[in-house]
Design a protein around this motif. Structure first.
Motif, PDB file in Angstrom:
ATOM      1  N   VAL A 293       0.849  -1.052  -0.130  1.00 23.26           N
ATOM      2  CA  VAL A 293      -0.116  -0.020   0.037  1.00 23.26           C
ATOM      3  C   VAL A 293       0.743   1.345  -0.112  1.00 23.26           C
ATOM      4  CG1 VAL A 293      -1.670   1.331   1.204  1.00 23.26           C
ATOM      5  CG2 VAL A 293      -1.900  -1.263   1.257  1.00 23.26           C
ATOM      6  N   ALA A 294       1.946   1.144   0.921  1.00 26.86           N
ATOM      7  CA  ALA A 294       2.587   2.426   0.911  1.00 26.86           C
ATOM      8  C   ALA A 294       3.597   2.655  -0.490  1.00 26.86           C
ATOM      9  CB  ALA A 294       3.795   2.268   2.082  1.00 26.86           C
ATOM     10  N   ALA A 295       4.063   1.666  -0.946  1.00 18.82           N
ATOM     11  CA  ALA A 295       4.702   1.675  -2.459  1.00 18.82           C
ATOM     12  C   ALA A 295       3.799   2.525  -3.449  1.00 18.82           C
ATOM     13  CB  ALA A 295       5.150   0.394  -2.836  1.00 18.82           C
ATOM     14  N   LYS A 296       2.759   2.139  -3.327  1.00 13.09           N
ATOM     15  CA  LYS A 296       1.860   2.563  -4.499  1.00 13.09           C
ATOM     16  C   LYS A 296       1.349   4.282  -3.964  1.00 13.09           C
ATOM     17  CE  LYS A 296      -0.476   2.465  -8.134  1.00 13.09           C
ATOM     18  NZ  LYS A 296       0.093   2.329  -9.559  1.00 13.09           N
ATOM     19  N   LEU A 297       1.328   4.333  -2.711  1.00  9.14           N
ATOM     20  CA  LEU A 297       0.801   5.895  -2.279  1.00  9.14           C
ATOM     21  C   LEU A 297       2.041   6.559  -2.605  1.00  9.14           C
ATOM     22  CD1 LEU A 297      -1.431   7.089  -0.850  1.00  9.14           C
ATOM     23  CD2 LEU A 297      -0.118   6.466   1.309  1.00  9.14           C
ATOM     24  N   ALA A 298       3.078   6.132  -2.339  1.00  9.44           N
ATOM     25  CA  ALA A 298       4.343   6.989  -2.609  1.00  9.44           C
ATOM     26  C   ALA A 298       4.323   7.349  -4.011  1.00  9.44           C
ATOM     27  CB  ALA A 298       5.623   6.315  -2.209  1.00  9.44           C
ATOM     28  N   GLN A 299       3.952   6.602  -5.243  1.00  9.49           N
ATOM     29  CA  GLN A 299       3.842   6.986  -6.568  1.00  9.49           C
ATOM     30  C   GLN A 299       2.992   8.120  -6.918  1.00  9.49           C
ATOM     31  OE1 GLN A 299       3.063   3.360  -8.859  1.00  9.49           O
ATOM     32  NE2 GLN A 299       4.782   2.276  -7.541  1.00  9.49           N
ATOM     33  N   HIS A 300       2.140   8.454  -6.079  1.00  8.09           N
ATOM     34  CA  HIS A 300       1.094   9.477  -6.431  1.00  8.09           C
ATOM     35  C   HIS A 300       1.832  11.065  -6.221  1.00  8.09           C
ATOM     36  CE1 HIS A 300      -2.473  11.941  -6.450  1.00  8.09           C
ATOM     37  NE2 HIS A 300      -3.097  10.915  -6.925  1.00  8.09           N
TER      38      HIS A 300
END
Length: 345
Positions: free
Chosen positions: A82-89
């Protein structure tokens, strides 16, 4: 990177850039007593190894926008994905795994002054990976103007005086609100990617004339809309224990406590918030023992402090703009399917 990879000159370069993030390499070399080529090469190595990066940032409050801190509690094993994807925003920063790696804390920026809450925030919901989430609006940032790098200082007072730059100071609150126009966004993004990019490089990114770029950067900095900060992998400087403190403070003492913490070098971030607690701070210490001693020593002297919840930071996935190496190089295409709860991503 291990602390052994950072030597005395590296530390002095880092500390100098905290004072003047866009100081020319020639000026840094003169103040630090080294050659321009050596200073430039050292910075590039620190940049390439994701230890240090100067980043241009917008002051949301000066622009009439809102920033939010969000706590996302995840099902076991889900938080890193979840954190990895959130960081891409592009609207997120400071994505961190806390509390044993089961919780994510992130800042979400609102880039629309007419919209109270960021669009991304409205699209987060509880689902298979997310057990619970709580959002806190950052009402007021307590800042002291010139922040200090973590760890001991290797610069003399004379060297610091030579590096002091008015552009580093936070603008006075009595200045009128700054204005951004649509054509500024390529420049803003270029400075977020590399806050030390030359005016020639910025001109190539924006397709503006170099003199136009220089003038617009100076206007945005002078207005308070734009400032420069550092992404720093502080463990390279021996900072091994960091925590977020969610605090409840009596309203009559909130301002005094916030200002007291912001005046301490151990607190790079302090903000008054909405939500179940009203003060959020980041505390950095060399080790867990130092963290314990600070919590049971310095913090106990603060009048009006009612409650502290301490959330140890286990891993930074994203800082202002810099992605952690493991996050940047891993994960792959599985992320999108695992994060259907964020509809926009």
């Amino acid at each position: 990177m291990e602390a052994a990879a950072i030597d005395a000159l590296d530390r002095r370069i880092i500390q100098a850039l905290y004072i003047d993030p866009r100081a020319p390499f020639s000026r840094l070399a003169e103040v630090l007593g080294s050659s321009e080529q050596t200073v430039s090469r050292r910075y590039r190595r620190l940049f390439d190894d994701r230890i240090l990066r100067v980043v241009g940032q917008l002051d949301s409050q000066r622009l009439g926008q809102s920033d939010w801190a969000v706590r996302i509690r995840c099902a076991p094993g889900s938080a890193p994905i979840v954190a990895a994807k959130l960081a891409q925003h592009p609207d997120t920063s400071w994505v961190q795994l806390t509390s044993g790696g089961t919780e994510i804390v992130s800042t979400i920026h609102s880039r629309d002054g007419g919209q109270r809450t960021p669009l991304l925030l409205s699209q987060l919901s509880v689902g298979r990976q997310v057990v619970d989430l709580e959002a806190y609006c950052l009402l007021h940032l307590f800042v002291t103007g010139l922040s200090a790098p973590p760890g001991p200082n290797d610069l003399s007072r004379g060297e610091m005086a030579q590096l002091l730059s008015p552009a580093r100071d936070r603008p006075s609150i009595d200045r009128p609100k700054a204005k951004l126009v649509d054509s500024d966004w390529p420049l803003v993004q270029a400075l977020a990617d590399d806050g030390r990019a030359s005016y020639r490089q910025l001109a190539a990114r924006t397709h503006w004339h170099e003199s136009t770029v220089r003038r617009r950067v100076e206007e945005l900095v002078a207005s308070g809309a734009l400032f420069f900060d550092l992404d720093l992998a502080s463990d390279a400087l021996g900072i091994r224990s960091q925590a977020l403190l969610w605090m409840s403070v009596a309203p009559t003492n909130l301002r005094d406590v916030g200002q007291a913490l912001a005046g301490r070098p151990e607190f790079p971030f302090v903000a008054a918030t909405t939500g179940s607690t009203n003060l959020l701070a980041a505390l950095v210490c060399p080790d867990d023992r130092s963290l314990y001693e600070y919590l049971t020593g310095e913090m106990t002297a603060l009048a009006g402090l009612i409650h502290i919840e301490t959330a140890p930071v286990m891993q930074f996935v994203k800082m202002h703009a810099t992605m952690a190496r493991a996050n940047h190089e891993g994960s792959g295409g599985q992320l999108a399917s695992d994060l259907a709860y964020v509809r926009r991503l």
